[in-house]
Write an enzyme that holds these catalytic residues in place. Structure first.
Site, PDB file in Angstrom:
ATOM      1  N   ASP A  79      -2.494   2.824 -14.617  1.00 53.45           N
ATOM      2  CA  ASP A  79      -3.770   2.668 -15.250  1.00 53.45           C
ATOM      3  C   ASP A  79      -3.665   2.047 -16.468  1.00 53.45           C
ATOM      4  OD1 ASP A  79      -6.550   2.760 -16.151  1.00 53.45           O
ATOM      5  OD2 ASP A  79      -6.453   4.860 -16.532  1.00 53.45           O
ATOM      6  N   ASN A  93      -6.148   1.019 -18.666  1.00 50.87           N
ATOM      7  CA  ASN A  93      -7.398   1.066 -19.743  1.00 50.87           C
ATOM      8  C   ASN A  93      -7.901   2.671 -19.812  1.00 50.87           C
ATOM      9  OD1 ASN A  93      -8.288   1.197 -17.344  1.00 50.87           O
ATOM     10  ND2 ASN A  93     -10.049  -0.402 -17.622  1.00 50.87           N
ATOM     11  N   ASP A 113      -9.240   4.657 -17.640  1.00 53.28           N
ATOM     12  CA  ASP A 113     -10.428   5.128 -16.771  1.00 53.28           C
ATOM     13  C   ASP A 113     -10.104   5.865 -15.591  1.00 53.28           C
ATOM     14  OD1 ASP A 113      -9.494   3.351 -15.389  1.00 53.28           O
ATOM     15  OD2 ASP A 113     -11.216   2.274 -14.813  1.00 53.28           O
ATOM     16  N   ASP A 150      -4.904  -0.271 -12.010  1.00 58.59           N
ATOM     17  CA  ASP A 150      -5.557  -1.685 -12.174  1.00 58.59           C
ATOM     18  C   ASP A 150      -4.403  -2.700 -12.315  1.00 58.59           C
ATOM     19  OD1 ASP A 150      -4.837  -1.669 -14.951  1.00 58.59           O
ATOM     20  OD2 ASP A 150      -6.464  -0.244 -15.160  1.00 58.59           O
ATOM     21  N   ASP A 170      -3.734  -8.575   1.121  1.00 56.34           N
ATOM     22  CA  ASP A 170      -4.320  -7.567   2.315  1.00 56.34           C
ATOM     23  C   ASP A 170      -5.381  -8.496   2.777  1.00 56.34           C
ATOM     24  OD1 ASP A 170      -4.689  -5.473   4.172  1.00 56.34           O
ATOM     25  OD2 ASP A 170      -3.470  -4.143   2.845  1.00 56.34           O
ATOM     26  N   ASP A 228      -4.835  -6.454   8.109  1.00 51.57           N
ATOM     27  CA  ASP A 228      -5.407  -5.037   8.412  1.00 51.57           C
ATOM     28  C   ASP A 228      -5.725  -5.124   9.933  1.00 51.57           C
ATOM     29  OD1 ASP A 228      -6.359  -2.586   7.239  1.00 51.57           O
ATOM     30  OD2 ASP A 228      -8.056  -3.309   7.828  1.00 51.57           O
ATOM     31  N   GLU A 280      -0.923  -5.608  10.971  1.00 53.71           N
ATOM     32  CA  GLU A 280      -1.032  -3.869  11.240  1.00 53.71           C
ATOM     33  C   GLU A 280      -1.278  -3.800  12.766  1.00 53.71           C
ATOM     34  OE1 GLU A 280      -2.917   0.111   9.818  1.00 53.71           O
ATOM     35  OE2 GLU A 280      -4.093  -1.433   9.820  1.00 53.71           O
ATOM     36  N   HIS A 337       0.359   3.464   2.864  1.00 51.75           N
ATOM     37  CA  HIS A 337      -0.849   4.325   2.219  1.00 51.75           C
ATOM     38  C   HIS A 337      -1.490   4.803   3.102  1.00 51.75           C
ATOM     39  CE1 HIS A 337      -2.350   0.882   3.836  1.00 51.75           C
ATOM     40  NE2 HIS A 337      -3.701   1.294   4.030  1.00 51.75           N
ATOM     41  N   ASP A 338      -1.284   5.081   4.298  1.00 48.64           N
ATOM     42  CA  ASP A 338      -1.996   5.765   5.360  1.00 48.64           C
ATOM     43  C   ASP A 338      -0.945   6.813   5.870  1.00 48.64           C
ATOM     44  OD1 ASP A 338      -4.093   4.177   5.372  1.00 48.64           O
ATOM     45  OD2 ASP A 338      -3.329   3.015   6.926  1.00 48.64           O
TER      46      ASP A 338
HETATM   47  C1  GLC Z   1      -6.048   0.183   8.123  1.00 42.99           C
HETATM   48  C2  GLC Z   1      -5.684   0.446   6.824  1.00 42.99           C
HETATM   49  C3  GLC Z   1      -6.472   1.840   6.365  1.00 42.99           C
HETATM   50  C4  GLC Z   1      -7.978   1.489   6.657  1.00 42.99           C
HETATM   51  C5  GLC Z   1      -8.284   0.815   7.855  1.00 42.99           C
HETATM   52  C6  GLC Z   1      -9.615   0.279   7.908  1.00 42.99           C
HETATM   53  O1  GLC Z   1      -5.598   0.959   8.965  1.00 42.99           O
HETATM   54  O2  GLC Z   1      -4.169   0.629   6.429  1.00 42.99           O
HETATM   55  O3  GLC Z   1      -6.130   1.943   4.906  1.00 42.99           O
HETATM   56  O4  GLC Z   1      -8.719   2.977   6.192  1.00 42.99           O
HETATM   57  O5  GLC Z   1      -7.440  -0.295   8.326  1.00 42.99           O
HETATM   58  O6  GLC Z   1      -9.644  -1.043   7.199  1.00 42.99           O
HETATM   59 CA    CA Z   2      -8.008   1.399 -15.123  1.00 41.75          CA
END
Ligand code: GLC
Ligand code: CA
Length: 558
Positions: A21, A23, A25, A29, A98, A202, A256, A326-327
């Site tokens: 981050d 700034n 908040d 970013d 993405d 995605d 994905e 991230h999942d």
């Molecule tokens: C993919 C993403 C996930 C998101 C899902 C719906 O699985 O990696 O984070 O919630 O798609 O877009």
């Molecule tokens: Ca920020």
């Protein structure tokens, strides 16, 4: 012209909200990322994949997009984006965006038009159906959303239902409509004209639904998948998108691909088919989770069996090599068991075991310093998946406690705690209270500390990436698992021309004996890489130290 640069590349994934981050908040970013470009460069990666940074009401942290051609206010501006992008390119790092194209946000202009009336020009951009039952108040079919509950939402204005395979605020696009497909190709071209190098696509395997949207079969948790995973027109749509956009650039696309099978994958990533360059299969991450949700015991032999089967794809198919994103929960612990006393060795062992297979490795932010799962109270979880599922299971006896247990191991939140930069307040992620809990272990797991140590996980990753570069046996060589039934050790041979490498990794937190298969027992070998100082002696009966990982180059028999 495609140079297929990704064949010899390592990709670093950034989840911008949790990276840095700038700034104050509490939200990561673009300028935060800009401030860390040398850190990323130092890791020796070739490309960055940015999780979505487009305009979004953030029902699912940016995976619900309301404007595909603009930047989310919290993340910055288009000029910040250009600076980030130039900063990467000037360091020789490519940028993968993405592409969320199965659905948009319900706040996207197309959807706000679409829901207005049945004859609105945008009506067919989405999947609208009349309900079942006398008054149409029952959903059109029995499909469930990946976040729990029905995949349909009733809309008062036109008294019809729309499909959402994810949250209600993520209506599915209707890919049968050629206008929708054109919009998506235009969006890709918009970014690629600007110089973006490719896309992570995605849930791309969900875009084609079986016509008539037939009811699905229930497994224990979800319903309907077999009606839309790699659906009937999937290949046609991807081929078209490739022709209209990706093939016009030196692009890299990774899909994905939850639910994809090996033979499906062959059909869509082989170089001859001109669809995607590679896919993320999740089969190896299901080894310790039923339906990717319910945790159970990790078995190394099952894990290897899955990975071996993907390695068996021909050289014209590129694999991905990854344990985190991230999942997913963090890999340390998940695949190593209790690593106490050997954090560095365990983290680096996983890196070696994965990255020296054939494929493009992906490293997720924080993995390079061994970040771990976190403990959360109910209020501390931020993910919509947690909130939605808790809401549903509250009606089931013990539902909440069972779900709590599952999430403690499985929650997507584990990967989303702020990046741990140093031991100062908020782990150096932000000067304000972060949007998401910081893992309290930041005092001893953080970038500054890791870099100051002799046993630096980051530095080992950098070394491994340098070792891979241009190494033909690793990039293109044949792969052979040399002990598929061994429950402690993952060992494989890579071979290209006269060059032969043996990769040997102990997955246990204890010393383990390893008898080399006969065919190697009389070979001579030289150590090329190890996660131990004074590393490994090559002999017919080896003794591997806890999480020892070693790469030997075999000399001709003698
Ligand atoms: C993919 C993403 C996930 C998101 C899902 C719906 O699985 O990696 O984070 O919630 O798609 O877009
Ligand atoms: Ca920020």
């Amino acid at each position: 012209m495609k140079t297929r640069w990704y064949k010899d590349a390592v990709v670093y994934q950034i989840y911008p909200r949790s990276f840095c981050d700038s700034n104050g908040d509490g939200i990561g970013d673009l300028r935060g990322i800009i401030s860390k470009l040398d850190y990323i460069k130092g890791l020796g990666v070739d490309a960055v994949w940015l999780s979505p940074i487009y305009k979004s009401p953030n029902d699912d942290n940016g995976y619900d997009i309301s404007d595909y051609r603009d930047i989310m206010d919290e993340f910055g501006t288009m000029s910040d984006f250009k600076e980030l992008f130039d900063g990467l390119h000037s360091r020789g790092i490519k940028l993968i965006m993405d592409l969320v194209a199965n659905h948009t946000s319900d706040e996207h202009y197309w959807f706000s038009e679409s829901r207005k009336s049945v004859d609105n020009p945008y009506r067919d951009y989405y999947i609208w159906r009349k309900g079942r039952g006398k008054d149409g108040r029952k959903p059109p079919n029995n499909w469930t959303s990946s976040f729990g509950g029905s995949a349909w939402k009733y809309d008062e204005t036109t008294k019809e239902w729309y499909l959402h395979l994810f949250s209600r605020k993520q209506p599915d696009l209707n890919w049968e409509n050629p206008k929708v497909r054109k919009e998506i190709a235009d969006i890709c071209n918009f970014w690629m004209d600007m110089g973006v190098d490719g896309f992570r696509c995605d849930v791309i395997t969900y875009i084609s639904k079986k016509s008539g949207l037939p009811d699905g079969k229930f497994n224990l948790i979800f319903c309907g998948e077999e009606q839309y995973v790699v659906g009937p027109r999937y290949h046609e749509y991807i081929k078209e998108l490739n022709a209209e956009s990706w093939s016009k650039y030196d692009s890299f696309t990774v899909g994905e691909a939850a639910g994809i099978t090996l033979s499906n994958a062959y059909d869509c990533i082989d170089e001859s088919v001109a669809e995607l360059d590679t896919v993320f299969s999740f089969e190896h991450l299901c080894v310790d989770m039923y339906f990717m949700v319910i945790p159970h015991r990790f078995s190394l032999t099952k894990f290897k069996k899955v990975l071996d089967s993907w390695q068996a794809l021909p050289n014209t198919c590129q694999n991905t090599l990854f344990l985190e994103n991230h999942d997913q929960p963090r890999s340390l612990g998940r695949f190593t068991g209790n690593y106490s006393g050997h954090r560095y060795e365990a983290a680096t062992a996983l890196a070696v075991a994965m990255q020296l297979q054939r494929g493009t490795p992906f490293v997720y932010q924080g993995q390079e310093i061994g970040m771990t799962n976190c403990r959360f109270t109910d209020d501390e979880y931020q993910d919509i998946m947690f909130r939605q599922i808790m809401n549903i299971v509250k009606y089931i006896p013990f539902g909440k406690s069972i779900a709590r247990y599952c999430f403690s191991r499985r929650a997507r939140d584990h990967a989303r705690t702020p990046m741990q930069w140093n031991a100062r307040e908020n782990a150096g992620f932000s000067s304000a209270k972060p949007w998401m809990k910081v893992n309290p272990n930041y005092k001893f797991i953080n970038v500054d500390k890791d870099l100051a140590e002799e046993k630096s996980i980051y530095k080992f990753y950098a070394k491994l990436h340098a070792y891979r570069k241009g190494n033909e046996a690793i990039i293109d060589g044949d792969y052979k698992d040399i002990c598929p039934n061994n429950r402690n050790i993952f060992a494989y041979e890579r071979k290209c021309g006269g060059k032969r490498l043996l990769v040997i990794v102990n997955f246990k937190n204890k010393a383990v004996k390893f008898n080399l298969p006969e065919e190697y027992a009389n070979s001579k070998a030289e150590l090329e890489l190890s996660n131990y100082r004074g590393g490994g002696i090559f002999m017919p009966n080896m003794r591997l130290r806890p999480y020892e990982a070693a790469v030997y180059s075999l000399k001709s028999q003698g």
